[in-house]
Design a protein around this motif. Structure first.
Motif, PDB file in Angstrom:
ATOM      1  N   THR A 141       1.315  -1.115  -0.434  1.00  0.00           N
ATOM      2  CA  THR A 141      -0.051  -0.026  -0.022  1.00  0.00           C
ATOM      3  C   THR A 141       0.950   1.680   0.075  1.00  0.00           C
ATOM      4  O   THR A 141       1.306   0.746   1.027  1.00  0.00           O
ATOM      5  CB  THR A 141      -0.983  -0.189   1.742  1.00  0.00           C
ATOM      6  OG1 THR A 141      -1.683  -0.999   1.151  1.00  0.00           O
ATOM      7  CG2 THR A 141      -1.665   1.305   1.364  1.00  0.00           C
ATOM      8  N   VAL A 142       1.144   1.850  -0.865  1.00  0.00           N
ATOM      9  CA  VAL A 142       1.310   3.672  -0.809  1.00  0.00           C
ATOM     10  C   VAL A 142       0.606   4.356   0.132  1.00  0.00           C
ATOM     11  O   VAL A 142      -0.780   4.919  -0.289  1.00  0.00           O
ATOM     12  CB  VAL A 142       1.754   4.193  -2.137  1.00  0.00           C
ATOM     13  CG1 VAL A 142       1.975   5.278  -2.305  1.00  0.00           C
ATOM     14  CG2 VAL A 142       1.610   3.499  -3.258  1.00  0.00           C
ATOM     15  N   ILE A 143       1.682   4.879   0.674  1.00  0.00           N
ATOM     16  CA  ILE A 143       0.903   5.859   2.008  1.00  0.00           C
ATOM     17  C   ILE A 143       1.638   7.274   0.925  1.00  0.00           C
ATOM     18  O   ILE A 143       2.920   6.901   1.053  1.00  0.00           O
ATOM     19  CB  ILE A 143       1.139   5.535   3.379  1.00  0.00           C
ATOM     20  CG1 ILE A 143       0.566   4.093   4.124  1.00  0.00           C
ATOM     21  CG2 ILE A 143       0.275   7.102   4.592  1.00  0.00           C
ATOM     22  CD1 ILE A 143       0.959   3.328   4.427  1.00  0.00           C
ATOM     23  N   ARG A 144       0.995   8.250   0.976  1.00  0.00           N
ATOM     24  CA  ARG A 144       1.423  10.071   0.635  1.00  0.00           C
ATOM     25  C   ARG A 144       1.367  10.423   1.905  1.00  0.00           C
ATOM     26  O   ARG A 144       0.797  11.153   2.511  1.00  0.00           O
ATOM     27  CB  ARG A 144       1.690  10.363  -0.353  1.00  0.00           C
ATOM     28  CG  ARG A 144       2.137   9.373  -1.373  1.00  0.00           C
ATOM     29  CD  ARG A 144       1.205   9.908  -2.792  1.00  0.00           C
ATOM     30  NE  ARG A 144       1.298   8.960  -4.052  1.00  0.00           N
ATOM     31  CZ  ARG A 144       2.191   8.398  -4.242  1.00  0.00           C
ATOM     32  NH1 ARG A 144       3.300   8.804  -4.120  1.00  0.00           N
ATOM     33  NH2 ARG A 144       2.513   7.346  -5.343  1.00  0.00           N
ATOM     34  N   GLY A 145       2.708  11.308   2.108  1.00  0.00           N
ATOM     35  CA  GLY A 145       2.430  12.723   3.019  1.00  0.00           C
ATOM     36  C   GLY A 145       3.656  12.864   4.087  1.00  0.00           C
ATOM     37  O   GLY A 145       4.685  12.461   3.927  1.00  0.00           O
ATOM     38  N   ASP A 146       3.719  13.146   4.909  1.00  0.00           N
ATOM     39  CA  ASP A 146       3.949  13.723   5.546  1.00  0.00           C
ATOM     40  C   ASP A 146       4.776  12.710   6.878  1.00  0.00           C
ATOM     41  O   ASP A 146       3.462  12.705   7.956  1.00  0.00           O
ATOM     42  CB  ASP A 146       4.186  15.352   6.258  1.00  0.00           C
ATOM     43  CG  ASP A 146       4.602  15.897   6.096  1.00  0.00           C
ATOM     44  OD1 ASP A 146       5.133  16.075   5.011  1.00  0.00           O
ATOM     45  OD2 ASP A 146       4.127  17.892   5.986  1.00  0.00           O
ATOM     46  N   LEU A 147       5.479  11.698   6.950  1.00  0.00           N
ATOM     47  CA  LEU A 147       5.828  10.281   7.894  1.00  0.00           C
ATOM     48  C   LEU A 147       6.624  10.626   8.847  1.00  0.00           C
ATOM     49  O   LEU A 147       8.111  10.672   8.196  1.00  0.00           O
ATOM     50  CB  LEU A 147       5.768   9.507   6.994  1.00  0.00           C
ATOM     51  CG  LEU A 147       4.162   9.391   5.929  1.00  0.00           C
ATOM     52  CD1 LEU A 147       4.422   8.241   4.307  1.00  0.00           C
ATOM     53  CD2 LEU A 147       2.951   8.808   6.841  1.00  0.00           C
ATOM     54  N   GLU A 148       7.106  10.155   9.733  1.00  0.00           N
ATOM     55  CA  GLU A 148       7.799  10.316  11.073  1.00  0.00           C
ATOM     56  C   GLU A 148       7.872   9.054  11.075  1.00  0.00           C
ATOM     57  O   GLU A 148       7.188   7.828  11.213  1.00  0.00           O
ATOM     58  CB  GLU A 148       7.303  10.854  11.912  1.00  0.00           C
ATOM     59  CG  GLU A 148       7.237  12.304  12.369  1.00  0.00           C
ATOM     60  CD  GLU A 148       8.865  13.452  11.979  1.00  0.00           C
ATOM     61  OE1 GLU A 148       9.807  12.827  11.871  1.00  0.00           O
ATOM     62  OE2 GLU A 148       8.530  14.100  11.338  1.00  0.00           O
ATOM     63  N   ILE A 149       9.201   8.050  11.231  1.00  0.00           N
ATOM     64  CA  ILE A 149       9.097   7.283  11.398  1.00  0.00           C
ATOM     65  C   ILE A 149      10.172   7.184  12.690  1.00  0.00           C
ATOM     66  O   ILE A 149      10.221   7.535  13.541  1.00  0.00           O
ATOM     67  CB  ILE A 149      10.650   6.670  10.584  1.00  0.00           C
ATOM     68  CG1 ILE A 149      10.985   6.926   9.030  1.00  0.00           C
ATOM     69  CG2 ILE A 149      11.373   5.008  11.317  1.00  0.00           C
ATOM     70  CD1 ILE A 149      12.395   6.643   8.226  1.00  0.00           C
ATOM     71  N   LEU A 150       8.523   6.173  13.171  1.00  0.00           N
ATOM     72  CA  LEU A 150       9.069   5.584  14.345  1.00  0.00           C
ATOM     73  C   LEU A 150       9.472   4.461  15.419  1.00  0.00           C
ATOM     74  O   LEU A 150       9.928   4.000  16.214  1.00  0.00           O
ATOM     75  CB  LEU A 150       7.694   5.030  15.175  1.00  0.00           C
ATOM     76  CG  LEU A 150       5.960   6.727  14.992  1.00  0.00           C
ATOM     77  CD1 LEU A 150       5.196   5.955  15.411  1.00  0.00           C
ATOM     78  CD2 LEU A 150       6.297   7.594  15.426  1.00  0.00           C
ATOM     79  N   SER A 151       9.754   3.428  14.337  1.00  0.00           N
ATOM     80  CA  SER A 151      10.061   2.279  14.555  1.00  0.00           C
ATOM     81  C   SER A 151      10.890   1.765  12.895  1.00  0.00           C
ATOM     82  O   SER A 151      10.280   1.485  11.694  1.00  0.00           O
ATOM     83  CB  SER A 151       9.788   0.762  15.291  1.00  0.00           C
ATOM     84  OG  SER A 151      10.574  -0.593  15.087  1.00  0.00           O
TER      85      SER A 151
END
Length: 134
Positions: free
Chosen positions: A53-63
């Motif tokens: 699934t493609v997720i777009r936007g401002d994404l923070e890596i948590l892990s």
């Protein structure tokens, strides 16, 4: 264990960068110790799904965790969007760095990781063996 810090830049493909980097190392096994940063695109394959699934936007890596071998990687990621909603799964190629990704990688010089098709799962699974550089 030999510990190596890495920093990726905007536009880098997170998974591809790790696979290319691992292919340049003498060591034959590694693991992700730590990762922080952001993505603008995350390609995540959920458990049991055939496609990412493609997720777009401002994404923070948590892990980010997983293993690296010269012939591939097995990486799981959890990211939070701008509302704080968290999503995770298998990290796919095409996951693009937004501002930075700071990584700490552990190289395991006494081990060799490779991926072989496992008839029981139908996937290329990790094979672990002792290794001494020659």
């Amino acid at each position: 264990m030999k510990v190596v810090p890495l920093r990726l830049e905007p536009g880098d493909d997170l998974r591809r960068a790790l696979e290319v980097w691992m292919g340049e190392q003498q060591e034959q096994a590694a693991c992700v110790i730590s990762a922080v940063g952001s993505l603008s695109v995350a390609r995540v394959r959920f458990a049991g799904a055939a496609e990412a699934t493609v997720i777009r936007g401002d994404l923070e890596i948590l892990s980010l965790s997983g293993t690296l071998s010269p012939d591939g990687a097995h990486l799981h990621i959890a990211v939070a969007d701008s509302s704080g909603a968290v999503i995770g799964g298998h990290l796919g190629t095409g996951s693009l760095v937004r501002t930075t990704v700071e990584l700490v990688i552990g190289l395991l010089p006494q081990w060799r990781f490779c991926r072989e098709l496992d008839p029981a799962t139908g996937y290329a699974e990790l094979r672990i063996s002792p290794w001494a550089p020659g």
